[in-house]
Motif scaffolding. Structure first.
Motif, PDB file in Angstrom:
ATOM      1  N   PRO A  11       0.711  -1.282  -0.038  1.00 30.26           N
ATOM      2  CA  PRO A  11      -0.027  -0.046  -0.217  1.00 30.26           C
ATOM      3  C   PRO A  11       0.888   1.356   0.080  1.00 30.26           C
ATOM      4  CG  PRO A  11      -0.031  -0.988   2.233  1.00 30.26           C
ATOM      5  CD  PRO A  11       0.567  -2.097   1.174  1.00 30.26           C
ATOM      6  N   GLU A  12       1.808   1.301   0.322  1.00 29.98           N
ATOM      7  CA  GLU A  12       2.934   2.499   0.388  1.00 29.98           C
ATOM      8  C   GLU A  12       3.644   2.645  -0.888  1.00 29.98           C
ATOM      9  OE1 GLU A  12       2.855   4.406   2.976  1.00 29.98           O
ATOM     10  OE2 GLU A  12       1.660   2.939   4.256  1.00 29.98           O
ATOM     11  N   ILE A  13       3.694   1.562  -1.599  1.00 29.25           N
ATOM     12  CA  ILE A  13       4.616   1.841  -3.054  1.00 29.25           C
ATOM     13  C   ILE A  13       3.483   2.131  -4.228  1.00 29.25           C
ATOM     14  CG2 ILE A  13       6.007   0.643  -4.417  1.00 29.25           C
ATOM     15  CD1 ILE A  13       7.053   0.860  -1.473  1.00 29.25           C
ATOM     16  N   THR A  14       3.728   3.201  -4.758  1.00 27.00           N
ATOM     17  CA  THR A  14       2.951   3.939  -5.767  1.00 27.00           C
ATOM     18  C   THR A  14       2.977   3.254  -7.033  1.00 27.00           C
ATOM     19  OG1 THR A  14       4.541   5.680  -6.303  1.00 27.00           O
ATOM     20  CG2 THR A  14       2.902   6.059  -4.712  1.00 27.00           C
ATOM     21  N   GLU A  15       4.111   2.439  -7.139  1.00 22.34           N
ATOM     22  CA  GLU A  15       4.121   1.869  -8.513  1.00 22.34           C
ATOM     23  C   GLU A  15       3.308   0.853  -8.580  1.00 22.34           C
ATOM     24  OE1 GLU A  15       8.096   1.117  -9.630  1.00 22.34           O
ATOM     25  OE2 GLU A  15       8.176  -0.972  -8.273  1.00 22.34           O
ATOM     26  N   TRP A  16       2.810   0.103  -7.358  1.00 25.87           N
ATOM     27  CA  TRP A  16       1.784  -1.015  -7.580  1.00 25.87           C
ATOM     28  C   TRP A  16       0.473  -0.533  -7.397  1.00 25.87           C
ATOM     29  CZ3 TRP A  16       3.230  -5.666  -8.349  1.00 25.87           C
ATOM     30  CH2 TRP A  16       4.726  -6.215  -8.253  1.00 25.87           C
ATOM     31  N   TYR A  17       0.211   0.820  -7.523  1.00 34.08           N
ATOM     32  CA  TYR A  17      -1.112   1.244  -7.625  1.00 34.08           C
ATOM     33  C   TYR A  17      -1.682   1.371  -9.254  1.00 34.08           C
ATOM     34  CZ  TYR A  17      -1.230   3.193  -2.927  1.00 34.08           C
ATOM     35  OH  TYR A  17      -1.232   3.643  -1.595  1.00 34.08           O
ATOM     36  N   PRO A  18      -3.108   1.339  -9.135  1.00 31.94           N
ATOM     37  CA  PRO A  18      -3.523   1.524 -10.800  1.00 31.94           C
ATOM     38  C   PRO A  18      -3.013   2.587 -11.438  1.00 31.94           C
ATOM     39  CG  PRO A  18      -5.188   0.808  -8.985  1.00 31.94           C
ATOM     40  CD  PRO A  18      -4.081   1.272  -8.220  1.00 31.94           C
ATOM     41  N   ILE A  19      -3.335   2.383 -12.556  1.00 26.67           N
ATOM     42  CA  ILE A  19      -2.801   3.602 -13.619  1.00 26.67           C
ATOM     43  C   ILE A  19      -3.089   5.151 -13.277  1.00 26.67           C
ATOM     44  CG2 ILE A  19      -4.626   3.380 -15.179  1.00 26.67           C
ATOM     45  CD1 ILE A  19      -1.062   3.796 -16.276  1.00 26.67           C
ATOM     46  N   TYR A  20      -4.148   5.045 -12.319  1.00 28.75           N
ATOM     47  CA  TYR A  20      -4.553   6.330 -12.151  1.00 28.75           C
ATOM     48  C   TYR A  20      -3.621   7.447 -11.152  1.00 28.75           C
ATOM     49  CZ  TYR A  20      -6.113   4.732  -7.574  1.00 28.75           C
ATOM     50  OH  TYR A  20      -6.166   4.622  -6.339  1.00 28.75           O
ATOM     51  N   VAL A  21      -2.484   6.807 -10.637  1.00 29.29           N
ATOM     52  CA  VAL A  21      -1.441   7.460 -10.156  1.00 29.29           C
ATOM     53  C   VAL A  21      -0.581   8.095 -10.954  1.00 29.29           C
ATOM     54  CG1 VAL A  21      -1.859   6.030  -7.967  1.00 29.29           C
ATOM     55  CG2 VAL A  21       0.053   5.282  -9.509  1.00 29.29           C
ATOM     56  N   ALA A  22      -0.304   7.640 -12.201  1.00 23.78           N
ATOM     57  CA  ALA A  22       0.418   8.127 -13.307  1.00 23.78           C
ATOM     58  C   ALA A  22      -0.031   9.612 -13.642  1.00 23.78           C
ATOM     59  CB  ALA A  22       0.488   7.430 -14.581  1.00 23.78           C
ATOM     60  N   SER A  23       0.965  10.210 -14.234  1.00 24.93           N
ATOM     61  CA  SER A  23       0.933  11.579 -14.606  1.00 24.93           C
ATOM     62  C   SER A  23      -0.533  11.611 -15.917  1.00 24.93           C
ATOM     63  CB  SER A  23       1.871  12.138 -15.262  1.00 24.93           C
ATOM     64  OG  SER A  23       2.261  11.521 -16.436  1.00 24.93           O
ATOM     65  N   HIS A  24      -0.987  12.891 -15.730  1.00 26.55           N
ATOM     66  CA  HIS A  24      -2.458  12.723 -16.986  1.00 26.55           C
ATOM     67  C   HIS A  24      -1.486  12.515 -18.215  1.00 26.55           C
ATOM     68  CE1 HIS A  24      -4.989  14.167 -13.825  1.00 26.55           C
ATOM     69  NE2 HIS A  24      -4.382  15.294 -13.699  1.00 26.55           N
ATOM     70  N   PHE A  25      -0.619  13.119 -18.496  1.00 25.59           N
ATOM     71  CA  PHE A  25       0.165  12.545 -19.931  1.00 25.59           C
ATOM     72  C   PHE A  25       0.104  11.028 -19.931  1.00 25.59           C
ATOM     73  CE2 PHE A  25       4.170  11.715 -22.082  1.00 25.59           C
ATOM     74  CZ  PHE A  25       3.793  12.077 -23.073  1.00 25.59           C
ATOM     75  N   HIS A  26       0.684  10.296 -18.870  1.00 25.63           N
ATOM     76  CA  HIS A  26       0.901   9.003 -19.266  1.00 25.63           C
ATOM     77  C   HIS A  26      -0.349   8.187 -19.217  1.00 25.63           C
ATOM     78  CE1 HIS A  26       5.191   9.944 -17.831  1.00 25.63           C
ATOM     79  NE2 HIS A  26       5.505   9.147 -18.958  1.00 25.63           N
TER      80      HIS A  26
END
Length: 505
Positions: free
Chosen positions: A255-270
């Motif tokens: 839960p603390e590692i953002t890269e394991w989150y869904p795509i919505y945590v990426a930048s709007h561009f990505h």
């Protein structure tokens, strides 16, 4: 006597380039454009936080005469036996650093990245995509791929082996059955460099399922998949321990590692780029039909993984760049793309201009450097402790323990580092995050794992609470503070206005 004037010689016209020569020049310019854009996107010089503990493991293993299976860096409880699926990546990093310092790491990074790109382009061309489709479409995938390109993540080897695996599967689809034997061999180094070999096994299983659906020969693929899974057992830790480690790793929540989150945590561009790319793939697959859309199951799986975890974005980008240009080539859109390149010299001029632009960008970014800025790593605090010759236990954040161990072990032991499931029980990792977030039980956590110092990033809530617990501030700079336990007298140093070298070593 009349002098006759000679007629002037007709002007010599330069020889006209043939259409074939113009095409070859354009193809070369297009490749230069793709290479320069690729380098500019993966050129980020910031050191990856995992490289420190990976190199430290190899350093101490060499000193011990065997690969360590018990942690020596932490004073908190650790997992025994310790299975580090990135040990091979650490070995390559250590050799690169010993051979050429930071330049060696950067050279290794670009070697792996460029080999990955070469495998992708080779495979895309092998699938009958023309250079026009590859040139126009691949730039959509490159920024997505660059999300996983820190210097130098062990995951980079998974990207390379995934691209090579797709190339081997393409050879098999052409009837070259020997490529399945190469697949089996591929998984041996893959398993020893990074746990992303699991993605490879899933890809191989999906390829087998697609061949079954297409009613093509498939029993040899099933055999290769089983043998590849067995090949993971060829590692220094023994087969059962390695499989158990992979199983626990896949099931562990982060839960603390953002890269394991869904795509919505990426930048709007990505995010936009991902959905646009996925839309193009869907339209192309529907237009060209099931028979032409070979690899559809693989791309769908990588897309699903990306939606669930940002960490999977580069795998999606690789699969997309390999598969989608050939799908588009089989649709009317392919003809439209090829028509854009009919004016060969104009298209060449555009490619040359873009090549120069991205080459300048790569230099401006500093693609040739390995940067370790104090805002990311406790450069100043580590120098302070090293100057003192300090010995003891230091409460460190997840992101900084590896850096401290690389520079200060064996004098200093840490509470945690970014090995996460490799070395630490989940409860210890959670408590480390809770402490630096100043959760209500932070005092109990500190008492449970007694430390001599707390190395606190100024951005963490705990940094402002330590004086209230009678811990003395002994060091500070713009990004970090060091607090000493009651009764430990250390000299104070204020480096708040000091700038530190940002390159490694």
């Amino acid at each position: 006597m009349t002098t006759q004037r000679a007629d002037p010689a007709p002007p010599v016209r330069p020889a006209q380039l043939s259409e074939d020569a113009k095409r070859r020049i354009l193809e070369l310019a297009a490749r230069c454009f793709l290479i320069s854009f690729f380098i500019a996107r993966v050129a980020g010089p910031l050191a990856d936080l995992d490289m420190w503990h990976e190199m430290a493991l190899i350093r101490e293993s060499l000193a011990a005469g065997h690969l360590l299976t018990a942690d020596v860096y932490a004073y908190t409880p650790t997992i025994r036996p310790m299975v580090d699926h990135e040990w091979g990546a650490g070995a390559l990093l250590y050799v690169a650093v010993k051979a050429a310092g930071g330049a060696g790491v950067v050279a290794l990074k670009f070697l792996v990245a460029l080999l990955t790109g070469a495998a992708v382009l080779w495979c895309a061309a092998r699938r009958r995509a023309s250079f026009e489709e590859i040139t126009l479409l691949t730039p959509l995938a490159i920024p997505l791929f660059s999300l996983g390109c820190a210097t130098l993540r062990a995951q980079a080897y998974s990207f390379l082996f995934f691209a090579v695996l797709l190339a081997l599967l393409e050879l098999d689809s052409e009837g070259r059955r020997g490529s399945m034997a190469a697949c089996i061999v591929l998984f041996v180094p893959w398993a020893n460099l990074h746990g992303g070999c699991v993605v490879g096994l899933i890809t191989l299983a999906l390829y087998w399922a697609e061949q079954v659906l297409r009613r093509r020969p498939h029993f040899h693929i099933l055999g290769a998949a089983v043998a590849s899974a067995a090949a993971l057992a060829i590692n220094p830790y023994g087969g059962v321990a390695y499989y158990r480690h992979l199983w626990n790793t896949l099931r562990m929540p982060r839960p603390e590692i953002t890269e394991w989150y869904p795509i919505y945590v990426a930048s709007h561009f990505h995010q936009a780029l991902f959905w646009i790319s996925l839309g193009i793939a869907a339209i192309a697959a529907l237009t060209c039909g099931w028979r032409a859309a070979r690899g559809l199951l693989i791309l769908a799986a990588m897309a699903a993984g990306t939606i669930l975890h940002v960490r999977m974005v580069p795998f999606f980008a690789i699969a997309w760049a390999v598969l989608v240009p050939s799908w588009v080539a089989a649709t009317p859109a392919g003809a439209v793309i090829r028509s854009l390149f009919r004016r060969r010299m104009a298209a060449t001029a555009v490619c040359v201009a873009l090549t120069m632009l991205f080459a300048v960008m790569a230099v401006e970014i500093g693609f040739y450097r390995l940067e370790v800025p104090n805002r990311q790593f406790p450069v100043g605090a580590v120098r302070y402790l090293k100057d003192l010759g300090f010995r003891g236990n230091v409460m460190t954040h997840f992101e900084h323990g590896g850096y401290v161990s690389w520079w200060l072990y064996p004098n200093v032991k840490v509470s945690s580092d970014s090995r996460y499931e490799t070395a630490f029980p989940p409860a210890v990792v959670d408590e480390n995050f809770h402490f630096f977030e100043a959760a209500p039980d932070w005092r109990q956590i500190l008492a449970r794992y007694p430390a001599d110092l707390v190395l606190a990033p100024v951005r963490t809530p705990i940094a402002d609470l330590m004086p209230g617990a009678d811990w003395k501030l002994v060091y500070r700079d713009a990004s970090f503070r060091v607090y000493a336990r009651p009764g430990l007298d250390l000299p104070f140093r204020d480096d708040s206005t000091r700038s530190f070298p940002t390159t490694f070593p």
